[in-house]
Scaffold this motif. Structure first.
Motif, mmCIF file in Angstrom:
data_model
loop_
_atom_site.group_PDB
_atom_site.id
_atom_site.type_symbol
_atom_site.label_atom_id
_atom_site.label_comp_id
_atom_site.label_asym_id
_atom_site.label_seq_id
_atom_site.Cartn_x
_atom_site.Cartn_y
_atom_site.Cartn_z
ATOM 1 N N GLY A 60 -15.995 3.619 -2.790
ATOM 2 C CA GLY A 60 -16.408 2.370 -2.944
ATOM 3 C C GLY A 60 -15.742 1.489 -3.545
ATOM 4 O O GLY A 60 -16.316 0.385 -3.774
ATOM 5 N N CYS A 61 -14.527 1.725 -3.527
ATOM 6 C CA CYS A 61 -13.667 0.184 -4.384
ATOM 7 C C CYS A 61 -12.850 -0.387 -3.568
ATOM 8 O O CYS A 61 -13.217 0.185 -2.458
ATOM 9 C CB CYS A 61 -12.455 1.106 -5.353
ATOM 10 S SG CYS A 61 -10.394 2.292 -3.842
ATOM 11 N N ALA A 62 -12.614 -1.168 -3.756
ATOM 12 C CA ALA A 62 -11.479 -2.059 -3.210
ATOM 13 C C ALA A 62 -10.205 -1.797 -3.383
ATOM 14 O O ALA A 62 -9.860 -2.445 -4.122
ATOM 15 C CB ALA A 62 -11.713 -3.786 -3.755
ATOM 16 N N CYS A 63 -9.655 -0.815 -2.019
ATOM 17 C CA CYS A 63 -8.818 -0.243 -2.431
ATOM 18 C C CYS A 63 -7.683 -0.906 -1.251
ATOM 19 O O CYS A 63 -8.335 -0.237 -0.182
ATOM 20 C CB CYS A 63 -9.044 1.548 -2.717
ATOM 21 S SG CYS A 63 -9.829 1.619 -3.175
ATOM 22 N N PRO A 64 -6.457 -0.591 -1.399
ATOM 23 C CA PRO A 64 -5.938 -0.424 -0.208
ATOM 24 C C PRO A 64 -6.478 0.681 0.906
ATOM 25 O O PRO A 64 -6.776 2.112 0.952
ATOM 26 C CB PRO A 64 -4.458 0.297 0.045
ATOM 27 C CG PRO A 64 -4.444 0.055 -1.847
ATOM 28 C CD PRO A 64 -5.520 0.376 -2.015
ATOM 29 N N THR A 65 -6.726 0.173 2.585
ATOM 30 C CA THR A 65 -6.924 0.943 3.384
ATOM 31 C C THR A 65 -5.819 0.785 4.932
ATOM 32 O O THR A 65 -5.134 -0.197 5.005
ATOM 33 C CB THR A 65 -8.224 0.539 3.650
ATOM 34 O OG1 THR A 65 -9.078 1.608 4.030
ATOM 35 C CG2 THR A 65 -9.144 -0.495 3.484
ATOM 36 N N GLY A 66 -7.268 1.426 6.215
ATOM 37 C CA GLY A 66 -6.195 0.764 6.964
ATOM 38 C C GLY A 66 -4.640 0.845 7.628
ATOM 39 O O GLY A 66 -4.366 -0.343 8.315
ATOM 40 N N PHE A 67 -4.632 2.045 7.325
ATOM 41 C CA PHE A 67 -2.642 2.407 7.380
ATOM 42 C C PHE A 67 -2.648 2.808 8.721
ATOM 43 O O PHE A 67 -3.544 3.281 9.197
ATOM 44 C CB PHE A 67 -3.056 3.927 6.766
ATOM 45 C CG PHE A 67 -2.847 3.505 5.125
ATOM 46 C CD1 PHE A 67 -1.816 2.409 3.982
ATOM 47 C CD2 PHE A 67 -4.195 3.982 4.488
ATOM 48 C CE1 PHE A 67 -2.259 2.573 2.684
ATOM 49 C CE2 PHE A 67 -4.516 3.780 2.456
ATOM 50 C CZ PHE A 67 -3.394 3.446 2.102
ATOM 51 N N ALA A 68 -0.942 2.276 9.026
ATOM 52 C CA ALA A 68 -0.859 2.159 10.193
ATOM 53 C C ALA A 68 0.268 2.101 10.450
ATOM 54 O O ALA A 68 0.646 1.810 9.239
ATOM 55 C CB ALA A 68 -1.536 0.594 11.533
ATOM 56 N N VAL A 69 0.940 2.923 11.690
ATOM 57 C CA VAL A 69 2.902 3.037 11.695
ATOM 58 C C VAL A 69 3.138 2.061 13.038
ATOM 59 O O VAL A 69 2.466 2.033 13.929
ATOM 60 C CB VAL A 69 3.034 4.321 11.847
ATOM 61 C CG1 VAL A 69 2.802 5.176 13.476
ATOM 62 C CG2 VAL A 69 4.730 4.197 11.608
ATOM 63 N N ASP A 70 4.264 1.346 12.836
ATOM 64 C CA ASP A 70 4.930 0.737 13.680
ATOM 65 C C ASP A 70 4.876 1.465 14.636
ATOM 66 O O ASP A 70 4.951 2.881 15.216
ATOM 67 C CB ASP A 70 5.651 -0.572 13.584
ATOM 68 C CG ASP A 70 6.781 0.243 13.504
ATOM 69 O OD1 ASP A 70 6.626 1.267 13.204
ATOM 70 O OD2 ASP A 70 7.251 -0.355 13.121
ATOM 71 N N PRO A 71 5.080 1.240 15.962
ATOM 72 C CA PRO A 71 5.412 1.813 17.862
ATOM 73 C C PRO A 71 6.910 2.356 17.327
ATOM 74 O O PRO A 71 7.140 3.568 17.772
ATOM 75 C CB PRO A 71 5.301 0.566 18.708
ATOM 76 C CG PRO A 71 4.465 -0.434 17.976
ATOM 77 C CD PRO A 71 5.089 -0.379 16.891
ATOM 78 N N ASP A 72 8.083 2.078 16.467
ATOM 79 C CA ASP A 72 8.961 2.498 16.431
ATOM 80 C C ASP A 72 9.519 3.544 15.244
ATOM 81 O O ASP A 72 10.533 4.171 15.335
ATOM 82 C CB ASP A 72 10.350 1.219 16.338
ATOM 83 C CG ASP A 72 10.317 0.582 17.122
ATOM 84 O OD1 ASP A 72 9.934 0.902 18.520
ATOM 85 O OD2 ASP A 72 10.865 -0.521 17.033
ATOM 86 N N GLY A 73 8.558 3.966 14.018
ATOM 87 C CA GLY A 73 8.327 4.080 13.403
ATOM 88 C C GLY A 73 8.905 4.161 11.930
ATOM 89 O O GLY A 73 9.641 4.683 11.341
#
Length: 383
Positions: free
Chosen positions: A279-292
């Motif tokens: 329920g916190c306002a926390c970092p989220t939506g993690f992703a890696v770019d195509p080249d890693g």
């Protein structure tokens, strides 16, 4: 007119006489070439000998130009500078109730008007898609398992079955070429009260008999966001526990890939907490770019009133930068958002399972933002 043998003898005599009478050539500074008046006498005598030779009629034998269709390279192939490869225009694919739409640069093409929940662009111009992604929680609807089957869609909009899960629901994640293998990343969610679990797989689209088992990513009331796959085999996303909107960084690797041979990145590498309360306002939506090479995520600002997209490279994970100042996302729409990103642009899709209507996906670049039709957007060809 003398014959060729007489002419050859005369040429040799003139050249031999010029060489014998010429003094040793002095050193000449290459940065200060002499003017015509400063040229030494031996050079002028050689020029006079050459002029006499031309006057004698032998010029055609020495200075005859090559024809247009033949250049003597001394048996070597002339060096050529390859033309730079043209920059590929960005590819964005959206899916939703109105079908699949492909954008290549400024060109827009409707691939099919049949409804799809998600679509990924492959490297051969075709797509993989599914009509429903996993078990829908919206409005309490549970789709038949066959409705989550994955299909192949060509440029004419014709779809052919690719596979479906024997048990559970298929959740499509990403596509990338990893060490020459064209891998489709998906999970199967067996969500029941007895033994709920979600397994992640990587399927070789060029004919492997069995998908690679990447590992377990979910269980009873635990799952992940959409996971992103890079060309190094690194997989990044957000994991969720019971309830609410907060999530934690998760990283995995395709077996036998370059990423599997190195330690996997952790949230603490980027100065983030190892976990956050529900329920916190926390970092989220993690992703890696195509080249890693870089990780992206949504970071709360203004006390969590808005979110912005942050980028950090794996080589220097503590040095973070805001990708685009326009990337401000209202927390009222904040759900399980998905990011697809590269160096200069990213798309955000809003997966809010408790909302009756989903917000359309958005594109962000350093100088503009745009809203697309449909419900889900991905970048291609890595998706």
């Amino acid at each position: 007119m003398p014959n060729d043998l007489d002419l050859d003898d005369r040429i040799r005599s003139l050249v031999s006489a010029a060489v014998k009478t010429a003094p040793v050539a002095p050193h000449i500074d290459p940065l200060r070439a002499p003017s015509a008046a400063q040229r030494p006498p031996w050079l002028r005598r050689s020029a006079i000998a050459l002029a006499a030779l031309l006057a004698a009629g032998g010029g055609y034998a020495v200075l005859q130009p090559a024809s247009d269709d033949h250049v003597d390279t001394g048996g070597r192939t002339p060096a050529t500078v390859p033309a730079p490869a043209p920059e590929q225009p960005p590819v964005i694919v959206t899916a939703g109730p109105d079908g699949i739409v492909e954008r290549v640069g400024d060109d827009k093409k409707t691939i099919t008007d049949e409804p799809f929940a998600m679509a990924l662009a492959l490297d051969d111009g075709t797509f993989v898609a599914q009509r429903h992604t996993g078990e829908s929680r919206r409005d309490g609807i549970t789709w038949p398992r066959s409705d989550t089957s994955v299909v192949r869609v060509d440029q004419r909009g014709k779809s052919t079955p690719l596979f479906e899960a024997k048990t559970g629901f298929v959740i499509l994640h990403d596509f990338a070429v990893v060490d020459g293998r064209r891998l489709l990343l998906y999970s199967v969610d067996v969500n029941n009260y007895a033994s709920g679990k979600e397994e992640l797989y990587a399927l070789d689209l060029d004919g492997a008999d069995h998908p690679l088992d990447v590992g377990t990513i979910g269980g009873w009331e635990a799952t992940t966001s959409r996971l992103t796959l890079s060309s190094t085999g690194l997989i990044v996303g957000t994991s969720y526990g019971v309830c609410c909107q907060s999530g934690n960084f998760i990283a995995l690797a395709v077996p036998d890939s370059a990423a599997a041979a190195r330690p996997l990145p952790k949230a603490t590498d980027f100065g983030l907490a190892d976990g956050y309360e529900d329920g916190c306002a926390c970092p989220t939506g993690f992703a890696v770019d195509p080249d890693g090479t870089a990780i992206y995520w949504l970071s709360p600002v203004d006390g969590g009133a808005t979110f912005t997209v942050v980028r950090a490279t794996l080589d220097d994970p503590l040095h973070t930068s805001e990708v685009a100042p326009v990337a401000r996302l209202d927390s009222s729409t904040f759900g399980r958002m998905s990011i697809d990103a590269d160096d200069s642009r990213f798309v955000v899709s809003f997966d809010s399972p408790y909302s009756e209507s989903m917000q359309p996906p958005m594109l962000f670049t350093p100088d503009r933002s745009a809203t697309f039709e449909g419900e889900f957007a991905t970048l291609g060809p890595n998706g």
